[in-house]
Design a protein around this motif. Structure first.
Motif, PDB file in Angstrom:
ATOM      1  N   GLN A 151     -33.457  10.342   4.841  1.00 49.59           N
ATOM      2  CA  GLN A 151     -32.928  11.482   4.109  1.00 49.59           C
ATOM      3  C   GLN A 151     -32.538  12.589   5.091  1.00 49.59           C
ATOM      4  N   LYS A 152     -31.702  13.492   4.613  1.00 49.78           N
ATOM      5  CA  LYS A 152     -31.226  14.573   5.479  1.00 49.78           C
ATOM      6  C   LYS A 152     -32.388  15.454   5.930  1.00 49.78           C
ATOM      7  N   VAL A 179     -24.410  12.376   7.247  1.00 54.33           N
ATOM      8  CA  VAL A 179     -24.085  12.062   5.850  1.00 54.33           C
ATOM      9  C   VAL A 179     -22.575  11.850   5.762  1.00 54.33           C
ATOM     10  N   GLU A 181     -18.781  11.404   4.301  1.00 49.51           N
ATOM     11  CA  GLU A 181     -18.085  12.186   3.281  1.00 49.51           C
ATOM     12  C   GLU A 181     -16.793  11.485   2.890  1.00 49.51           C
ATOM     13  N   SER A 260     -12.495  10.786  -9.057  1.00 49.16           N
ATOM     14  CA  SER A 260     -13.391  10.937  -7.903  1.00 49.16           C
ATOM     15  C   SER A 260     -13.675   9.578  -7.290  1.00 49.16           C
ATOM     16  N   THR A 262     -16.455   7.627  -4.502  1.00 50.68           N
ATOM     17  CA  THR A 262     -17.759   7.781  -3.872  1.00 50.68           C
ATOM     18  C   THR A 262     -18.301   6.410  -3.489  1.00 50.68           C
ATOM     19  N   ASN A 265     -24.866   6.859  -0.950  1.00 49.30           N
ATOM     20  CA  ASN A 265     -25.288   7.852   0.042  1.00 49.30           C
ATOM     21  C   ASN A 265     -24.113   8.513   0.748  1.00 49.30           C
ATOM     22  N   ILE A 266     -23.076   8.825  -0.014  1.00 49.17           N
ATOM     23  CA  ILE A 266     -21.879   9.458   0.529  1.00 49.17           C
ATOM     24  C   ILE A 266     -21.511  10.649  -0.357  1.00 49.17           C
ATOM     25  N   ILE A 267     -21.094  11.740   0.269  1.00 47.49           N
ATOM     26  CA  ILE A 267     -20.642  12.910  -0.489  1.00 47.49           C
ATOM     27  C   ILE A 267     -19.313  12.571  -1.154  1.00 47.49           C
ATOM     28  N   PRO A 268     -19.228  12.658  -2.478  1.00 46.19           N
ATOM     29  CA  PRO A 268     -17.996  12.244  -3.172  1.00 46.19           C
ATOM     30  C   PRO A 268     -16.868  13.252  -3.008  1.00 46.19           C
ATOM     31  N   ALA A 269     -15.653  12.802  -3.338  1.00 47.84           N
ATOM     32  CA  ALA A 269     -14.466  13.670  -3.353  1.00 47.84           C
ATOM     33  C   ALA A 269     -13.785  13.510  -4.698  1.00 47.84           C
ATOM     34  N   SER A 270     -13.096  14.559  -5.144  1.00 48.77           N
ATOM     35  CA  SER A 270     -12.452  14.500  -6.452  1.00 48.77           C
ATOM     36  C   SER A 270     -11.180  15.333  -6.460  1.00 48.77           C
TER      37      SER A 270
END
Length: 323
Positions: A151-152, A179, A181, A260, A262, A265-270
């Motif tokens: 974890q971060k 992390v 992205e 979106s 994703t 364990n990846i920061i999603p984009a939308s």
């Protein structure tokens, strides 16, 4: 013919020789007794190394100084006494390695420097977090701290430490947790005519391990395998950087909304896609409707703040008149 003086000198030499032999035998017996009995009883382990052609700089925790490995007795040594940087990806399992030789009866401990919490000592774990454990190979000198489901918040310094009678020795490992992205190419809003094709490209950036799958969502519904609508295809390219392209044929008003991408364990984009018929007036209306809820909430909050401020001023005026 021997003289009395000569006999006396020869006798003195003989007695001195016997005395030296006796002292040498006593010293030799003491050395043998020390090596065979005293040192093993004290739990000390010594390994003799032949002198190498190219001597290496070693670490002697008992002396607290470096020395050249050669024809000498070598106490336990740590492979590294400097700060080490280690990078791992969130969600993965990572190993922080600590090479210790000639350990004898001493203990290797792992300490998290953020709160100085002892995570492991020897083969025992002293953390309630089951993600932490020590991995020890019988044939190797590596005492590895294993962290699962990284974890971060696990980011920071970890110390591999060995305690001796002269102090504590070890080295630090700075753990960095990256992390990945997701990024969707192009503007954050798309305006399309009905009947056209929606084409979106998602790229995963900043990861150490490429994802196996990338998922696309329309509003809250995953559409990778949606067969009810038809005309939807998802093509994934596993080359670095990993990309995924979403294609929707013959777009209609129902295809408007939030899209979106994703992965695990990846920061999603939308982005927002607005599909209109004839001109962009319909798209503008859709955009206005999508923002109506947030605008209404903001207006309500502003109204309540204004009402509270007015009430507070009224009460203050009443208090001043009463005094």
């Amino acid at each position: 013919m021997a003289t009395p003086g000569g006999d006396t000198s020869r006798g003195n030499v003989t007695r001195e020789g016997r005395h030296l032999l006796t002292r040498s035998a006593s010293v030799g017996s003491m050395v043998v007794f020390l090596v065979l009995f005293i040192l093993p009883a004290a739990g000390l382990s010594f390994i003799y190394h032949e002198k190498p052609e190219n001597p290496q700089r070693m670490w002697d925790p008992e002396k607290g100084v470096g020395f050249l490995q050669g024809l000498q007795v070598v106490p336990f040594t740590l492979d590294n006494i400097t700060v080490v940087n280690h990078t791992a990806q969130v969600g993965a399992t990572t190993y922080l390695h600590c090479q210790v030789r000639n350990l004898a009866n001493k203990q290797v401990s792992w300490i998290r420097r953020r709160d100085y919490h002892i995570l492991t000592s020897g083969l025992h774990t002293y953390s309630r977090d089951a993600r932490f454990s020590v991995v020890r190979s019988e044939e190797a000198d590596d005492w590895a701290l294993r962290i699962r489901f990284l974890q971060k918040r696990d980011e920071g310094a970890y110390e591999c430490q060995v305690s001796t009678k002269t102090g504590r020795y070890g080295y630090l490992i700075n753990l960095e947790v990256v992390v990945p992205e997701a990024v969707i190419s192009g503007p954050i809003e798309r305006h399309l005519q009905a009947g056209s094709t929606i084409s979106l490209k998602c790229t995963i950036q900043g990861g150490l391990v490429p994802p196996q799958f990338i998922f696309w969502f329309h509003n809250s519904k995953m559409i990778n395998y949606d067969q009810s609508r038809g005309g939807i295809t998802v093509a994934m390219d596993h080359r670095v950087p990993t990309t995924s392209r979403l294609t929707i044929m013959n777009a209609s008003l129902m295809d408007s909304g939030n899209y979106s991408c994703t992965a695990n364990n990846i920061i999603p984009a939308s982005i927002f896609v607005f599909v209109s018929e004839g001109d962009f007036k319909t798209a503008a209306i859709q955009r206005l409707e999508s923002s109506t809820t947030s605008v209404t909430k903001t207006s309500n909050i502003n109204f309540l703040l204004h009402l509270f401020s007015s009430l507070l001023l009224y009460l203050m005026n009443l208090t001043q008149r009463g005094t």
